[in-house]
Design an enzyme around this catalytic site. Structure first.
Site, PDB file in Angstrom:
ATOM      1  N   GLU A  98       0.861  -1.186   0.000  1.00 22.47           N
ATOM      2  CA  GLU A  98       0.000   0.000   0.000  1.00 22.47           C
ATOM      3  C   GLU A  98       0.892   1.230   0.000  1.00 22.47           C
ATOM      4  O   GLU A  98       1.961   1.179   0.601  1.00 22.47           O
ATOM      5  CB  GLU A  98      -0.798   0.087   1.314  1.00 22.47           C
TER       6      GLU A  98
ATOM      7  N   LYS B 171       2.479   4.523   1.314  1.00 27.83           N
ATOM      8  CA  LYS B 171       2.608   5.071   2.670  1.00 27.83           C
ATOM      9  C   LYS B 171       2.244   6.549   2.583  1.00 27.83           C
ATOM     10  O   LYS B 171       3.010   7.362   2.062  1.00 27.83           O
ATOM     11  CB  LYS B 171       4.047   4.891   3.178  1.00 27.83           C
TER      12      LYS B 171
ATOM     13  N   CYS C 215      10.170  50.502  -7.136  1.00 29.82           N
ATOM     14  CA  CYS C 215       9.362  49.453  -7.766  1.00 29.82           C
ATOM     15  C   CYS C 215       9.895  49.162  -9.166  1.00 29.82           C
ATOM     16  O   CYS C 215      10.036  50.089  -9.967  1.00 29.82           O
ATOM     17  CB  CYS C 215       7.913  49.911  -7.829  1.00 29.82           C
TER      18      CYS C 215
ATOM     19  N   CYS D  89       7.052  50.556 -11.764  1.00 26.12           N
ATOM     20  CA  CYS D  89       6.685  51.962 -11.978  1.00 26.12           C
ATOM     21  C   CYS D  89       7.750  52.937 -11.477  1.00 26.12           C
ATOM     22  O   CYS D  89       7.635  54.141 -11.680  1.00 26.12           O
ATOM     23  CB  CYS D  89       5.357  52.271 -11.295  1.00 26.12           C
TER      24      CYS D  89
HETATM   25  S1  IVH Z   1       0.307   0.542   8.905  1.00 26.11           S
HETATM   26  C1  IVH Z   1       1.303  -1.365  12.880  1.00 26.11           C
HETATM   27  N1  IVH Z   1      -0.213   1.512   6.529  1.00 26.11           N
HETATM   28  O1  IVH Z   1       3.199   5.329   8.633  1.00 26.11           O
HETATM   29  C2  IVH Z   1       1.253  -0.766  11.545  1.00 26.11           C
HETATM   30  N2  IVH Z   1       0.827   2.932   8.120  1.00 26.11           N
HETATM   31  O2  IVH Z   1       5.779   4.693  10.249  1.00 26.11           O
HETATM   32  C3  IVH Z   1       0.601   0.536  11.563  1.00 26.11           C
HETATM   33  N3  IVH Z   1       1.233   5.197   7.331  1.00 26.11           N
HETATM   34  O3  IVH Z   1       2.206   5.587  11.977  1.00 26.11           O
HETATM   35  C4  IVH Z   1       0.818   1.329  10.367  1.00 26.11           C
HETATM   36  N4  IVH Z   1       0.364   4.918   5.320  1.00 26.11           N
HETATM   37  O4  IVH Z   1       0.999   7.012  10.245  1.00 26.11           O
HETATM   38  C5  IVH Z   1       0.312   1.752   7.748  1.00 26.11           C
HETATM   39  N5  IVH Z   1      -0.765   2.255   4.418  1.00 26.11           N
HETATM   40  C6  IVH Z   1      -0.253   2.486   5.617  1.00 26.11           C
HETATM   41  C7  IVH Z   1       0.272   3.746   5.974  1.00 26.11           C
HETATM   42  C8  IVH Z   1       0.814   3.918   7.247  1.00 26.11           C
HETATM   43  C9  IVH Z   1       0.939   5.775   6.159  1.00 26.11           C
HETATM   44  C10 IVH Z   1       1.917   5.863   8.452  1.00 26.11           C
HETATM   45  C11 IVH Z   1       1.228   5.710   9.787  1.00 26.11           C
HETATM   46  C12 IVH Z   1       2.218   5.051  10.696  1.00 26.11           C
HETATM   47  C13 IVH Z   1       3.516   5.344  10.012  1.00 26.11           C
HETATM   48  C14 IVH Z   1       4.496   4.247  10.318  1.00 26.11           C
END
Ligand code: IVH
Length: 668
Positions: free
Chosen positions: A114, A116, A407, A410
């Site tokens: 997924e 991040k 300016c 102008c």
């Molecule tokens: S899973 C125990 N999935 O990344 C696992 N986190 O460094 C919990 N984040 O604190 C996190 N996208 O704020 C997960 N698709 C995603 C994410 C994600 C962003 C952030 C989240 C987390 C941090 C971890």
């Protein structure tokens, strides 16, 4: 209306609003216009105002943001919110996979990947399907209760779309789309407020507002990415958990994918190096999670992070280039803005050749000189910025830059008003200021004159055809024909486009006038409060600052604007040209706009005032006597003479049931 019916209607409205909200914010596929949505919302607000007992915790009216609070309350998470371990290259992903297989010898492992999302982690707790608590991650054990703020986020369901009894906790990332971040910073720069460094800071700052109404205006969204404490649901895999979340009404990232084994994951990740810049939100890596929950359980977690997941972090993209010069532009309020002109260089998916330097203090602070080698990046993936100078590359030929004393457009003297960081050209007739004010006047969020943009404005100015915004409405067909690349057809279209804007809502004109500190929101507040430009013009500073959200800076600036003869003259000429300077009855075209109703006899499901409110909320008018101009007569029990008159005049007659279905179809 009987309380029972009102209750049913409120329930029905809540259902409709929640449905359309989900279509808009989660599925990105709306079925009705904003105006129609607003009409539903207004009807529900009116019902709840009258019968406050109808106001439920999951009512969509709760999204607009309640009263500001004094501070935040701390809450303990049912399960700790741990974070992820990082990996920076394919090798480190293989190391992660090896550790997984060491715990699960001989087993096949499926991974879910997924994006991040670069935002902030939150927890949402539902009880018997209703959102009861939203909190920040905090230190992972305890966070801050920010429920009213989170309720304003359209992609967070206030009630689950599936029956899930008991406590159901969802975890996800709140984020601000790149576009919204860029626009927020633009507005902040205009208002002289400090800028947010990236969308994550902007999202975090927005969600931690004591006044949820501010959060409501910040255009935040949520991607749900995991279940938290959720005993009532049984799923086997993480992917199923995401599907369940999607069914329950949450937005799940569309780039989620499942692979067997780490090598296909690594191969797939190559694509993301460039693809990440095409997304409308910022991501700082890709999360890789073991799909089977029983495997996750056996892998367990350390104190800090789970052993079943890892984040492949992107290195923020930066590039080295040379500052070839610093140019100054003069904005519509006279502010002189320096911009670094760079040797073009590829950063984060596009070629960058300019970077904003904002003001003199920033140039000093960063010590940017012409000829310097510098590191550039893009804040929020879109706004080019100089991160720092590489002084070790200075060769003695670099030139310290000082802001001009006059300016550049102008030639008049520039001033740095006390307490401000910007230098300003005070000449109202400055050609650069005029050009920028005209561009602002015709822009999308102001008068929205389609087809009139910077290049047309430049031509009109060069030929002396316009000297202020009012001149736009005096242009003739011949005037336009005399311009380059303008045939009779486009001249006609342009004139038509200009004329059409005479009837725009007043707030657009107020915003378009370019009064300092008056952004779109302030313009709406002023228009709503005073209802006409004349009343706004004669308002005192005290009257102005008595309006909630209108601070002394705006009030003073409005007074200063109207105190100037040249501004009053433009307004007079705009009026003469037929531009609307009063708030009309119908700001946007509503389903019943222009329709006149007469009510007669007793209605069963609504009282007269309720029916009137309903019709008016949809843009219609209710009058007391029937004439040939009446469009509809709504007939209840024991109608009076109005009924007979309607029959005589051949006006459409609605029985109560017809009226209901007519209204319902108008709402569709
Ligand atoms: S899973 C125990 N999935 O990344 C696992 N986190 O460094 C919990 N984040 O604190 C996190 N996208 O704020 C997960 N698709 C995603 C994410 C994600 C962003 C952030 C989240 C987390 C941090 C971890």
């Amino acid at each position: 209306m009987e309380l029972k019916d009102t209750q049913a209607r409120a329930e029905e409205l809540r259902g409709q609003i929640n449905y359309h909200n989900h279509r808009y914010h989660v599925l990105d596929d709306p079925e009705i216009s904003d105006a129609e949505f607003d009409a539903l919302m207004r009807e529900l607000i009116a019902l709840e105002k009258k019968w406050p007992d109808l106001r439920t915790a999951d009512s969509p009216t709760q999204r607009v943001g309640g009263a500001p609070r004094e501070g935040f309350v701390t809450v303990r998470h049912r399960l700790p919110m741990i974070s992820l371990a990082n990996a920076f290259d394919a090798q480190e992903l293989r190391d992660f996979d090896r550790r997984v297989h060491a715990v699960l010898p001989g087993e096949k492992v499926a991974y879910v990947i997924e994006p991040k999302i670069d935002g902030l982690a939150i927890s949402l707790v539902y009880e018997d399907g209703v959102l009861v608590q939203g909190a920040t991650r905090g230190d992972g054990e305890t966070g801050e209760d920010i429920t009213p703020n989170l309720k304003t986020i359209g992609s967070i369901p206030l009630r689950l779309h599936r029956d899930i009894p008991g406590v159901f906790e969802v975890r996800g990332e709140v984020y601000m789309p790149k576009e919204s971040f860029a626009r927020l910073n633009e507005r902040r720069e205009e208002a002289g407020l400090p800028l947010f460094a990236n969308p994550r800071n902007a999202a975090a700052g927005s969600v931690r507002q004591l006044d949820p109404a501010i959060t409501a205006r910040r255009n935040l969204a949520l991607f749900a990415y995991a279940l938290g404490f959720a005993e009532a649901v049984k799923v086997k895999t993480h992917y199923e958990a995401l599907e369940l979340l999607s069914d329950a009404g949450f937005k799940i990232n569309e780039h989620t994918k499942v692979f067997w084994g780490i090598e296909p994951v690594i191969e797939h990740l190559q694509e993301w190096q460039d693809k990440r810049y095409d997304l409308p939100y910022m991501i700082d890596g890709i999360v890789i999670k073991v799909n089977y929950l029983d495997q996750q359980e056996r892998l367990g977690a350390t104190m800090k992070s789970p052993r079943w997941a890892v984040a492949l972090k992107f290195t923020p993209e930066q590039a080295e280039t040379t500052v070839e010069g610093i140019m100054i532009t003069v904005g519509r309020t006279g502010v002189l803005t320096p911009t670094a002109v760079l040797t073009p260089v590829r950063v984060a998916g596009t070629t960058v050749s300019r970077a904003g330097l904002h003001n003199e203090d920033i140039i000093r602070e960063k010590d940017v000189r012409i000829g310097d080698r510098v590191i550039v990046h893009k804040a929020g993936d879109i706004i080019p910025e100089i991160v720092r100078v590489l002084p070790e590359h200075r060769d003695g030929l670099t030139a310290v830059f000082s802001m001009p004393q006059t300016c550049p457009s102008c030639g008049s003297e520039v001033l740095r008003p006390e307490g401000e960081v910007a230098l300003r050209c005070m000449n109202m007739a400055c050609p650069a200021r005029l050009r920028e004010s005209l561009i602002h006047f015709v822009s999308r969020s102001a008068m929205d004159i389609v087809g009139v943009g910077p290049s047309l404005i430049d031509q009109l100015l060069a030929r002396g055809l316009v000297q202020d915004a009012a001149d736009l409405y005096r242009l003739s067909h011949e005037d336009l024909l005399s311009l380059e690349r303008m045939g009779p057809k486009s001249a006609r279209n342009t004139l038509e486009a200009i004329t059409k804007t005479k009837d725009k809502p007043l707030y657009r004109l107020i915003y378009g006038l370019g009064i300092r500190h008056v952004g779109e929101r302030a313009a709406k507040l002023l228009s709503g409060h005073f209802g006409s430009l004349d009343r706004l013009e004669s308002a005192s500073t005290e009257e102005l600052s008595a309006i909630p959200e209108i601070g002394p800076a705006i009030a003073t600036s409005v007074r200063e604007f109207f105190a100037r003869d040249e501004n009053r003259k433009v307004i007079t000429r705009l009026k003469e040209a037929g531009v609307r300077t009063e708030e009309g009855l119908t700001q946007t075209k509503k389903p019943l706009s222009g329709k006149t109703f007469v009510l007669t006899g007793g209605l069963e499901s609504l009282t007269r005032p309720e029916a009137t409110e309903l019709i008016e909320s949809l843009g219609g008018r209710v009058v007391s006597s029937v004439s040939k101009n009446t469009d509809y007569v709504v007939v209840g029990k024991d109608p009076g003479s109005k009924y007979h008159k309607a029959v005589k005049l051949g006006v459409t007659i609605f029985q109560e049931a017809d009226f209901r279905s007519f209204i319902e179809s108008a709402l569709r």
